[in-house]
Design a protein around this motif. Structure first.
Motif, PDB file in Angstrom:
ATOM      1  N   MET A   1       0.857  -1.196   0.023  1.00 26.43           N
ATOM      2  CA  MET A   1       0.088  -0.106   0.021  1.00 26.43           C
ATOM      3  C   MET A   1       1.011   1.257   0.033  1.00 26.43           C
ATOM      4  O   MET A   1       1.810   1.374   0.632  1.00 26.43           O
ATOM      5  N   PRO A   2       0.713   2.261  -0.826  1.00 25.92           N
ATOM      6  CA  PRO A   2       1.459   3.388  -1.133  1.00 25.92           C
ATOM      7  C   PRO A   2       1.390   4.323   0.235  1.00 25.92           C
ATOM      8  O   PRO A   2       0.400   3.978   0.919  1.00 25.92           O
ATOM      9  N   TYR A   3       2.367   5.156   0.523  1.00 24.55           N
ATOM     10  CA  TYR A   3       2.548   5.855   1.835  1.00 24.55           C
ATOM     11  C   TYR A   3       1.337   6.837   1.770  1.00 24.55           C
ATOM     12  O   TYR A   3       1.423   7.650   0.556  1.00 24.55           O
ATOM     13  N   VAL A   4       0.746   7.244   2.657  1.00 26.04           N
ATOM     14  CA  VAL A   4      -0.462   8.430   2.800  1.00 26.04           C
ATOM     15  C   VAL A   4      -0.139   9.171   4.119  1.00 26.04           C
ATOM     16  O   VAL A   4       0.018   8.556   4.998  1.00 26.04           O
ATOM     17  N   GLU A   5       0.150  10.375   3.855  1.00 23.57           N
ATOM     18  CA  GLU A   5       0.318  11.405   5.103  1.00 23.57           C
ATOM     19  C   GLU A   5      -0.668  11.130   5.994  1.00 23.57           C
ATOM     20  O   GLU A   5      -1.963  10.888   5.650  1.00 23.57           O
ATOM     21  N   ALA A   6      -0.314  11.361   7.399  1.00 20.58           N
ATOM     22  CA  ALA A   6      -1.438  10.773   8.217  1.00 20.58           C
ATOM     23  C   ALA A   6      -2.739  11.937   8.241  1.00 20.58           C
ATOM     24  O   ALA A   6      -3.910  11.544   8.280  1.00 20.58           O
ATOM     25  N   SER A   7      -2.578  13.118   7.951  1.00 25.65           N
ATOM     26  CA  SER A   7      -3.664  14.144   7.659  1.00 25.65           C
ATOM     27  C   SER A   7      -4.688  13.723   6.536  1.00 25.65           C
ATOM     28  O   SER A   7      -5.866  13.818   6.677  1.00 25.65           O
ATOM     29  N   ALA A   8      -4.150  13.375   5.368  1.00 30.32           N
ATOM     30  CA  ALA A   8      -4.882  12.706   4.285  1.00 30.32           C
ATOM     31  C   ALA A   8      -5.610  11.533   4.521  1.00 30.32           C
ATOM     32  O   ALA A   8      -6.630  11.312   3.934  1.00 30.32           O
ATOM     33  N   ARG A   9      -4.732  10.609   5.378  1.00 32.19           N
ATOM     34  CA  ARG A   9      -5.435   9.313   5.812  1.00 32.19           C
ATOM     35  C   ARG A   9      -6.826   9.726   6.585  1.00 32.19           C
ATOM     36  O   ARG A   9      -7.659   9.042   6.393  1.00 32.19           O
ATOM     37  N   SER A  10      -6.379  10.753   7.534  1.00 34.89           N
ATOM     38  CA  SER A  10      -7.535  10.939   8.457  1.00 34.89           C
ATOM     39  C   SER A  10      -8.838  11.392   7.806  1.00 34.89           C
ATOM     40  O   SER A  10      -9.905  11.058   7.846  1.00 34.89           O
ATOM     41  N   ARG A  11      -8.440  12.497   6.642  1.00 32.14           N
ATOM     42  CA  ARG A  11      -9.413  12.889   5.929  1.00 32.14           C
ATOM     43  C   ARG A  11     -10.332  11.792   5.000  1.00 32.14           C
ATOM     44  O   ARG A  11     -11.458  11.713   5.040  1.00 32.14           O
ATOM     45  N   GLN A  12      -9.639  10.670   4.594  1.00 31.94           N
ATOM     46  CA  GLN A  12     -10.014   9.765   3.908  1.00 31.94           C
ATOM     47  C   GLN A  12     -10.880   8.812   4.854  1.00 31.94           C
ATOM     48  O   GLN A  12     -12.102   8.472   4.447  1.00 31.94           O
ATOM     49  N   VAL A  13     -10.594   8.685   6.113  1.00 28.17           N
ATOM     50  CA  VAL A  13     -11.332   7.696   6.961  1.00 28.17           C
ATOM     51  C   VAL A  13     -12.640   8.363   7.407  1.00 28.17           C
ATOM     52  O   VAL A  13     -13.647   8.008   7.558  1.00 28.17           O
ATOM     53  N   VAL A  14     -12.289   9.613   7.646  1.00 26.62           N
ATOM     54  CA  VAL A  14     -13.518  10.582   8.028  1.00 26.62           C
ATOM     55  C   VAL A  14     -14.661  10.651   6.979  1.00 26.62           C
ATOM     56  O   VAL A  14     -15.839  10.482   7.129  1.00 26.62           O
ATOM     57  N   ALA A  15     -14.381  10.734   5.732  1.00 27.16           N
ATOM     58  CA  ALA A  15     -15.291  10.825   4.528  1.00 27.16           C
ATOM     59  C   ALA A  15     -15.881   9.560   4.435  1.00 27.16           C
ATOM     60  O   ALA A  15     -17.250   9.384   4.034  1.00 27.16           O
ATOM     61  N   ALA A  16     -15.140   8.449   4.662  1.00 29.41           N
ATOM     62  CA  ALA A  16     -15.701   7.065   4.729  1.00 29.41           C
ATOM     63  C   ALA A  16     -16.571   6.747   5.647  1.00 29.41           C
ATOM     64  O   ALA A  16     -17.591   6.141   5.600  1.00 29.41           O
ATOM     65  N   ALA A  17     -16.345   7.286   6.969  1.00 30.64           N
ATOM     66  CA  ALA A  17     -17.297   7.054   8.243  1.00 30.64           C
ATOM     67  C   ALA A  17     -18.365   7.993   7.839  1.00 30.64           C
ATOM     68  O   ALA A  17     -19.811   7.401   8.348  1.00 30.64           O
ATOM     69  N   ARG A  18     -18.455   9.084   7.263  1.00 26.82           N
ATOM     70  CA  ARG A  18     -19.629   9.666   6.974  1.00 26.82           C
ATOM     71  C   ARG A  18     -20.515   8.943   5.879  1.00 26.82           C
ATOM     72  O   ARG A  18     -21.894   8.946   6.183  1.00 26.82           O
ATOM     73  N   ARG A  19     -20.117   8.459   4.972  1.00 21.43           N
ATOM     74  CA  ARG A  19     -20.647   7.530   4.090  1.00 21.43           C
ATOM     75  C   ARG A  19     -21.581   6.445   4.785  1.00 21.43           C
ATOM     76  O   ARG A  19     -22.696   6.173   4.630  1.00 21.43           O
TER      77      ARG A  19
END
Length: 205
Positions: A1-19
């Motif tokens: 899995m490619p490296y993703v910065e923590a802030s970007a990962r956090s936004r990705q997870v929050v967006a998924a959580a909202r869905r």
């Protein structure tokens, strides 16, 4: 899995959580389900959000940020508090209530879930404190930019505004009558403007 910065990962997870929250409801949302939606390993998600409470708090913060952005972008704050209330609430209603009914259902579920879950009760209080602070700051900025005073403390104005709009939202969610809700929103705006009794700074009351 490619490296993703923590802030970007956090936004990705929050967006998924909202869905997931909007689709399945708060009670049925798990960290595992959010990880699957975000397409990340469960361990990776737990590294960013070790508990469901921390994830829900991040979701609330994200929603608060969205509300703040809509309020600030929809009303020219240099035109004063009355304009901000009228234009801001009208645009908030069209974008985040009529335009996103599931968002409103999710927010109510977040509140009731926290109140009914031992150990999470403070999350509901924090949720409404965040709403109140962002609205109070928005009102104060609008009044300050126009050199105006408000008849009541901005914190109180914010709480009354939120309580009034919350009542309209739950009615709309249960019975989405666009004509009725538009009329009721206009009445609430009129009430809030009267409560604020906006005047130029330096004028006595």
């Amino acid at each position: 899995m490619p490296y993703v910065e923590a802030s970007a990962r956090s936004r990705q997870v929050v967006a998924a959580a909202r869905r997931v929250l909007a689709r399945d409801g708060v009670a049925r949302t798990s960290l595992r389900a959010v990880a699957a939606e975000a397409n990340v390993p469960l361990g990776t998600l737990q590294h960013v959000f070790p508990s469901k409470e921390k994830l829900l708090r991040a979701v609330i913060e994200d929603v608060v940020g969205e509300i703040a952005e809509v309020l600030k972008s929809s009303a020219e704050l240099e035109r004063g508090l009355e304009h901000a209330i009228r234009q801001g609430l009208t645009n908030f209603w069209s974008q985040l209530v009529v335009g996103d009914r599931n968002l409103q259902i999710m927010q109510y579920e977040l509140s009731t879930h926290a109140l009914r879950t031992p150990g999470l009760e403070s999350l509901a209080r924090w949720q409404y404190e965040r709403y109140s602070r962002i609205v109070a700051a928005w009102c104060q900025e609008a009044a300050g930019n126009a050199g105006e005073t408000c008849a009541v403390p901005f914190g109180r104005l914010a709480r009354v505004l939120i309580a009034s709009v919350d009542g309209l939202i739950i009615q709309y969610v249960c019975n989405p009558d666009a004509t009725r809700s538009a009329e009721d929103l206009e009445d609430v705006i009129t009430m809030l403007v009267a409560l604020a009794d906006v005047r130029p700074a330096g004028h006595g009351r």
